[in-house]
Motif scaffolding. Structure first.
Motif, PDB file in Angstrom:
ATOM      1  N   GLN A 134     -12.074 -42.247 -44.413  1.00  0.00           N
ATOM      2  CA  GLN A 134     -11.076 -43.293 -44.656  1.00  0.00           C
ATOM      3  C   GLN A 134     -11.473 -44.175 -45.828  1.00  0.00           C
ATOM      4  O   GLN A 134     -10.643 -44.562 -46.643  1.00  0.00           O
ATOM      5  CB  GLN A 134     -10.926 -44.163 -43.408  1.00  0.00           C
ATOM      6  CG  GLN A 134     -10.098 -43.511 -42.337  1.00  0.00           C
ATOM      7  CD  GLN A 134      -9.955 -44.434 -41.155  1.00  0.00           C
ATOM      8  OE1 GLN A 134     -10.896 -45.099 -40.759  1.00  0.00           O
ATOM      9  NE2 GLN A 134      -8.770 -44.477 -40.593  1.00  0.00           N
ATOM     10  N   LEU A 135     -12.767 -44.479 -45.884  1.00  0.00           N
ATOM     11  CA  LEU A 135     -13.247 -45.384 -46.923  1.00  0.00           C
ATOM     12  C   LEU A 135     -13.034 -44.771 -48.303  1.00  0.00           C
ATOM     13  O   LEU A 135     -12.626 -45.453 -49.243  1.00  0.00           O
ATOM     14  CB  LEU A 135     -14.728 -45.678 -46.685  1.00  0.00           C
ATOM     15  CG  LEU A 135     -15.339 -46.771 -47.539  1.00  0.00           C
ATOM     16  CD1 LEU A 135     -14.730 -48.112 -47.197  1.00  0.00           C
ATOM     17  CD2 LEU A 135     -16.844 -46.836 -47.299  1.00  0.00           C
ATOM     18  N   PHE A 178     -29.622 -41.072 -51.339  1.00  0.00           N
ATOM     19  CA  PHE A 178     -30.870 -41.819 -51.445  1.00  0.00           C
ATOM     20  C   PHE A 178     -31.898 -41.328 -50.435  1.00  0.00           C
ATOM     21  O   PHE A 178     -31.540 -40.801 -49.386  1.00  0.00           O
ATOM     22  CB  PHE A 178     -30.617 -43.301 -51.186  1.00  0.00           C
ATOM     23  CG  PHE A 178     -29.782 -43.962 -52.236  1.00  0.00           C
ATOM     24  CD1 PHE A 178     -30.299 -44.206 -53.493  1.00  0.00           C
ATOM     25  CD2 PHE A 178     -28.480 -44.336 -51.967  1.00  0.00           C
ATOM     26  CE1 PHE A 178     -29.542 -44.812 -54.460  1.00  0.00           C
ATOM     27  CE2 PHE A 178     -27.709 -44.955 -52.935  1.00  0.00           C
ATOM     28  CZ  PHE A 178     -28.245 -45.191 -54.189  1.00  0.00           C
ATOM     29  N   GLU A 238     -17.589 -40.054 -35.750  1.00  0.00           N
ATOM     30  CA  GLU A 238     -17.037 -41.359 -36.127  1.00  0.00           C
ATOM     31  C   GLU A 238     -17.512 -41.782 -37.509  1.00  0.00           C
ATOM     32  O   GLU A 238     -16.758 -42.343 -38.295  1.00  0.00           O
ATOM     33  CB  GLU A 238     -17.444 -42.419 -35.092  1.00  0.00           C
ATOM     34  CG  GLU A 238     -16.717 -42.294 -33.778  1.00  0.00           C
ATOM     35  CD  GLU A 238     -17.375 -43.093 -32.666  1.00  0.00           C
ATOM     36  OE1 GLU A 238     -16.722 -43.303 -31.642  1.00  0.00           O
ATOM     37  OE2 GLU A 238     -18.555 -43.491 -32.811  1.00  0.00           O
ATOM     38  N   ASN A 272     -33.981 -43.443 -48.856  1.00  0.00           N
ATOM     39  CA  ASN A 272     -33.966 -44.389 -47.734  1.00  0.00           C
ATOM     40  C   ASN A 272     -32.579 -44.965 -47.563  1.00  0.00           C
ATOM     41  O   ASN A 272     -32.370 -46.144 -47.749  1.00  0.00           O
ATOM     42  CB  ASN A 272     -34.927 -45.547 -47.996  1.00  0.00           C
ATOM     43  CG  ASN A 272     -36.327 -45.059 -48.122  1.00  0.00           C
ATOM     44  OD1 ASN A 272     -36.767 -44.260 -47.313  1.00  0.00           O
ATOM     45  ND2 ASN A 272     -37.024 -45.507 -49.142  1.00  0.00           N
ATOM     46  N   ASP A 273     -31.640 -44.133 -47.261  1.00  0.00           N
ATOM     47  CA  ASP A 273     -30.308 -44.672 -47.088  1.00  0.00           C
ATOM     48  C   ASP A 273     -30.069 -44.911 -45.614  1.00  0.00           C
ATOM     49  O   ASP A 273     -30.572 -44.186 -44.767  1.00  0.00           O
ATOM     50  CB  ASP A 273     -29.270 -43.706 -47.644  1.00  0.00           C
ATOM     51  CG  ASP A 273     -28.094 -44.474 -48.207  1.00  0.00           C
ATOM     52  OD1 ASP A 273     -28.167 -45.705 -48.218  1.00  0.00           O
ATOM     53  OD2 ASP A 273     -27.120 -43.846 -48.623  1.00  0.00           O
ATOM     54  N   GLY A 274     -29.304 -45.933 -45.310  1.00  0.00           N
ATOM     55  CA  GLY A 274     -29.042 -46.242 -43.913  1.00  0.00           C
ATOM     56  C   GLY A 274     -27.766 -45.575 -43.451  1.00  0.00           C
ATOM     57  O   GLY A 274     -26.863 -45.335 -44.229  1.00  0.00           O
ATOM     58  N   LEU A 275     -27.739 -45.257 -42.166  1.00  0.00           N
ATOM     59  CA  LEU A 275     -26.507 -44.763 -41.564  1.00  0.00           C
ATOM     60  C   LEU A 275     -26.202 -45.725 -40.422  1.00  0.00           C
ATOM     61  O   LEU A 275     -27.096 -46.369 -39.899  1.00  0.00           O
ATOM     62  CB  LEU A 275     -26.708 -43.352 -41.018  1.00  0.00           C
ATOM     63  CG  LEU A 275     -27.024 -42.284 -42.053  1.00  0.00           C
ATOM     64  CD1 LEU A 275     -27.478 -41.025 -41.361  1.00  0.00           C
ATOM     65  CD2 LEU A 275     -25.808 -41.995 -42.901  1.00  0.00           C
ATOM     66  N   TYR A 276     -24.939 -45.812 -40.042  1.00  0.00           N
ATOM     67  CA  TYR A 276     -24.594 -46.684 -38.927  1.00  0.00           C
ATOM     68  C   TYR A 276     -25.058 -46.011 -37.651  1.00  0.00           C
ATOM     69  O   TYR A 276     -24.460 -45.055 -37.186  1.00  0.00           O
ATOM     70  CB  TYR A 276     -23.097 -46.946 -38.912  1.00  0.00           C
ATOM     71  CG  TYR A 276     -22.665 -47.673 -40.141  1.00  0.00           C
ATOM     72  CD1 TYR A 276     -22.895 -49.042 -40.247  1.00  0.00           C
ATOM     73  CD2 TYR A 276     -22.082 -47.015 -41.201  1.00  0.00           C
ATOM     74  CE1 TYR A 276     -22.544 -49.725 -41.384  1.00  0.00           C
ATOM     75  CE2 TYR A 276     -21.722 -47.698 -42.353  1.00  0.00           C
ATOM     76  CZ  TYR A 276     -21.950 -49.048 -42.435  1.00  0.00           C
ATOM     77  OH  TYR A 276     -21.602 -49.730 -43.566  1.00  0.00           O
ATOM     78  N   GLU A 277     -26.176 -46.526 -37.093  1.00  0.00           N
ATOM     79  CA  GLU A 277     -26.872 -45.806 -36.045  1.00  0.00           C
ATOM     80  C   GLU A 277     -26.111 -45.733 -34.730  1.00  0.00           C
ATOM     81  O   GLU A 277     -26.345 -44.862 -33.930  1.00  0.00           O
ATOM     82  CB  GLU A 277     -28.213 -46.484 -35.784  1.00  0.00           C
ATOM     83  CG  GLU A 277     -29.040 -46.602 -37.035  1.00  0.00           C
ATOM     84  CD  GLU A 277     -30.403 -46.036 -36.841  1.00  0.00           C
ATOM     85  OE1 GLU A 277     -31.087 -46.521 -35.945  1.00  0.00           O
ATOM     86  OE2 GLU A 277     -30.764 -45.101 -37.572  1.00  0.00           O
ATOM     87  N   ARG A 278     -25.195 -46.681 -34.504  1.00  0.00           N
ATOM     88  CA  ARG A 278     -24.519 -46.695 -33.218  1.00  0.00           C
ATOM     89  C   ARG A 278     -23.255 -45.850 -33.210  1.00  0.00           C
ATOM     90  O   ARG A 278     -22.614 -45.709 -32.183  1.00  0.00           O
ATOM     91  CB  ARG A 278     -24.204 -48.130 -32.806  1.00  0.00           C
ATOM     92  CG  ARG A 278     -25.438 -48.915 -32.439  1.00  0.00           C
ATOM     93  CD  ARG A 278     -25.127 -50.287 -31.962  1.00  0.00           C
ATOM     94  NE  ARG A 278     -26.257 -51.145 -32.297  1.00  0.00           N
ATOM     95  CZ  ARG A 278     -26.318 -51.866 -33.387  1.00  0.00           C
ATOM     96  NH1 ARG A 278     -25.312 -51.860 -34.239  1.00  0.00           N
ATOM     97  NH2 ARG A 278     -27.374 -52.593 -33.629  1.00  0.00           N
ATOM     98  N   LEU A 279     -22.870 -45.318 -34.349  1.00  0.00           N
ATOM     99  CA  LEU A 279     -21.687 -44.461 -34.389  1.00  0.00           C
ATOM    100  C   LEU A 279     -22.107 -43.018 -34.120  1.00  0.00           C
ATOM    101  O   LEU A 279     -23.246 -42.640 -34.361  1.00  0.00           O
ATOM    102  CB  LEU A 279     -21.016 -44.535 -35.759  1.00  0.00           C
ATOM    103  CG  LEU A 279     -20.492 -45.894 -36.215  1.00  0.00           C
ATOM    104  CD1 LEU A 279     -19.744 -45.750 -37.516  1.00  0.00           C
ATOM    105  CD2 LEU A 279     -19.598 -46.518 -35.174  1.00  0.00           C
ATOM    106  N   PHE A 300     -15.162 -42.511 -40.713  1.00  0.00           N
ATOM    107  CA  PHE A 300     -15.222 -43.773 -41.445  1.00  0.00           C
ATOM    108  C   PHE A 300     -15.326 -43.526 -42.947  1.00  0.00           C
ATOM    109  O   PHE A 300     -14.573 -44.088 -43.737  1.00  0.00           O
ATOM    110  CB  PHE A 300     -16.403 -44.606 -40.950  1.00  0.00           C
ATOM    111  CG  PHE A 300     -16.769 -45.760 -41.845  1.00  0.00           C
ATOM    112  CD1 PHE A 300     -15.848 -46.770 -42.098  1.00  0.00           C
ATOM    113  CD2 PHE A 300     -18.012 -45.828 -42.447  1.00  0.00           C
ATOM    114  CE1 PHE A 300     -16.174 -47.830 -42.939  1.00  0.00           C
ATOM    115  CE2 PHE A 300     -18.338 -46.888 -43.282  1.00  0.00           C
ATOM    116  CZ  PHE A 300     -17.417 -47.881 -43.527  1.00  0.00           C
TER     117      PHE A 300
END
Lengths: 235, 333
Positions: free
Chosen positions: B90-91, B70, B83, B72-79, B87
């Protein structure tokens, strides 16, 4: 589709790393502990006093933290990615709830220890606490799905904190305003009632009605959450 | 696995979003649909399964097999990058190695950095790594190279080449013809009139050249150097050196000047003839560029090139056959 613990675990570990680096939210974990420490040192040793901290722990950790975790996924557009992954609804919700569940249990354990609460029948109390924490986490998920952002979620969660942590004092007014009798059915009030019965050595059958009422709350909130989640998925 | 649109069409109330079209995207092929933002969003919602087609259907549309990239896709910013990929690995229970994929998107040096400390282009590369991990059959990409820096663009194109080799199907949805032509094997334009293929080969050119020569019997007696364009019923004349480049879409040519574009009534062939003495160059079937304004020639792969203009933002595709001509003009061998 099969339920896979690996995927649940993946979400849990991701949340754990994410949460520990998000000081704005993770700092609330210490609040019930500090409160419990004061209570213990002040020699406050009534059931209401102990459960005041436990109920605050429920609302702050189970509800508020869960609400923030879900709202952040929504705000940062990552929930869509999760929904598109092979993980199904149950796995996503379980994975997202696992962290707040573990945190809640740990914090309640330590705050009970710090405030010197020592129930005569620890198994029955733990059962009631686990059941209640499922209710509060369900509530947090529900609010997280409704909230539009993390900012939103901290506002939305305020009335919940009000009703469920301090709500037990409402009972003092029941004689004056009979309508407030409804408050007796709130899960937090039920939990305190249950704890008081156990304190005087009640049997399992005597607290069954309290557990029953809490279970009804749990089922209601889970059903509502699943309905809202499905609806959000379509949007 | 191929992605097939069969007589797909969509209208909302009385407005036609796109009329019925059929399109096969084959494995080992990168196709691009160049379209407006509205149509693009509708198409993505349909591919996601959140909206339905008004008519027709899409084959192989089982959600879990499509990988989406996408805008405007989000990513986990604190990882950290590492990591984050662990994730997703594994998912999706993927057997791709994260090390390998980090190398492909060239984030080796940044793999222990948190996502929020990366630049926009690096975030997009991390996002690209996430969808590569999914090891899906069909990739849907929304504006994949928008605002990317040159290095990331090059990495992106090499990733596309790799997807081609592993027989994946890639569909790119974009509103920039230029980026579509640069990265895709087949480019289509989808609008309210339907789906048209954008010719990228030079096959038909000779035929049209002959036709135009026939039409051009009455030569103007006075040679007029300015190029007329139409702006709201007014005719504006431009000096050839002002022009950055000229683009043709659906037979209409547009003159681009400092980021603005103006429709011009001449065809590209006519313009090419007029502008040749001013140092203009037909760099692509649908583009004429002012060579004075070209700053850089970028080689994406052995047969895909772009010209970057002086503002360092605009780039114009350069086709393989024209590359040889350009080298001739520049005096290179």
């Amino acid at each position: 589709m099969t339920f896979s613990w690996k995927r649940v675990n993946a979400i849990f570990q991701k949340d754990l790393k994410d949460f520990s680096r998000n000081l704005a939210v993770s700092v609330v974990v210490f609040l019930p502990l500090i409160l419990a420490l004061f209570n213990g040192r002040a020699g406050e040793n009534t059931i209401t006093g102990h459960f005041m901290t436990i109920n605050i722990a429920f609302t702050l950790i189970a509800t508020y933290v869960q609400c923030c975790l879900i709202a952040e996924e929504k705000e940062k557009n990552t929930l869509r990615g999760l929904m598109l992954s092979p993980a199904n609804t149950l796995e996503i919700l379980a994975g997202k709830s696992l962290l707040s569940f573990v945190l809640t249990i740990i914090v309640i354990f330590f705050s009970a220890y710090l405030s010197g609460y020592n129930p005569p029948n620890i198994w029955m109390i733990s059962m009631a606490i686990i059941l209640s924490s499922i209710f509060y986490i369900g509530l947090g998920t529900l609010l997280g799905l409704v909230a539009k952002s993390v900012m939103d979620s901290s506002v939305i969660v305020l009335p919940v904190i009000g009703i469920f942590s301090i709500g037990s004092f409402v009972l003092l007014l029941v004689d004056k305003y009979p309508i407030l009798k409804i408050a007796e059915y709130l899960p937090n009030v039920q939990l305190i009632e249950l704890a008081e019965k156990i304190e005087v050595g009640a049997e399992f059958s005597e607290v069954l009605s309290n557990l029953g009422i809490i279970s009804i709350w749990v089922i209601a909130v889970i059903l509502l959450t699943i309905v809202v989640y499905r609806k959000r998925m379509v949007d | 696995m191929a992605l097939k649109f069969i007589d797909a069409e969509k209208h909302i109330n009385d407005t036609i979003i796109f009329p019925s079209f059929s399109l096969d995207v084959l494995p080992n092929e990168v196709a691009a649909i160049c379209t407006s933002v509205n149509v693009r969003e509708q198409l993505i919602d349909i591919l996601l399964g959140t909206k339905l087609l008004s008519n027709g259907n899409i084959q192989n549309l089982s959600e879990k097999r499509l990988a989406f990239f996408f805008l405007n896709d989000g990513l986990y910013e604190r990882l950290s990058v590492n990591e984050l990929l662990k994730f997703y690995q594994q998912l999706y229970q993927s057997d791709e190695s994260t090390e390998n994929i980090i190398r492909i998107v060239q984030l080796d040096l940044k793999k222990n950095k948190k996502i929020k400390d990366l630049t926009y282009s690096e975030k997009k590369r991390a996002q690209l790594a996430c969808i590569l991990l999914q090891n899906s059959e069909v990739y849907i990409m929304e504006e994949p190279d928008q605002n990317l820096d040159v290095e990331s663009k090059r990495i992106f194109i090499s990733v596309l080449n790799q997807l081609r080799l592993t027989k994946k199907t890639v569909l790119i949805l974009t509103s920039h013809l230029e980026s579509a032509v640069t990265v895709a094997d087949k480019t289509y334009r989808l609008d309210e009139k339907g789906l048209h293929i954008v010719q990228t080969e030079e096959v038909q050119q000779n035929v049209s050249d002959v036709e135009i020569e026939k039409e051009d019997k009455g030569i103007q007696p006075i040679r007029f150097e300015k190029i007329p364009t139409k702006v709201n019923e007014k005719i504006v004349l431009f000096n050839p050196p002002e022009i950055d480049f000229i683009e043709s879409t659906d037979g209409q040519s547009f003159i681009h000047i400092k980021g603005e574009n103006f429709p011009c009534s001449f065809t590209l062939n006519e313009l090419e003839e007029r502008l040749l003495p001013f140092g203009f160059f037909r760099c692509h079937r649908s583009y004429i560029v002012n060579l004075q304004k070209v700053r850089e020639v970028i080689t994406w792969t052995r047969n895909s090139f772009s010209l970057v203009l002086e503002d360092e933002k605009t780039s114009v595709p350069l086709s393989k056959t024209k590359m040889a001509d350009l080298k001739g003009i520049l005096g290179l061998k």
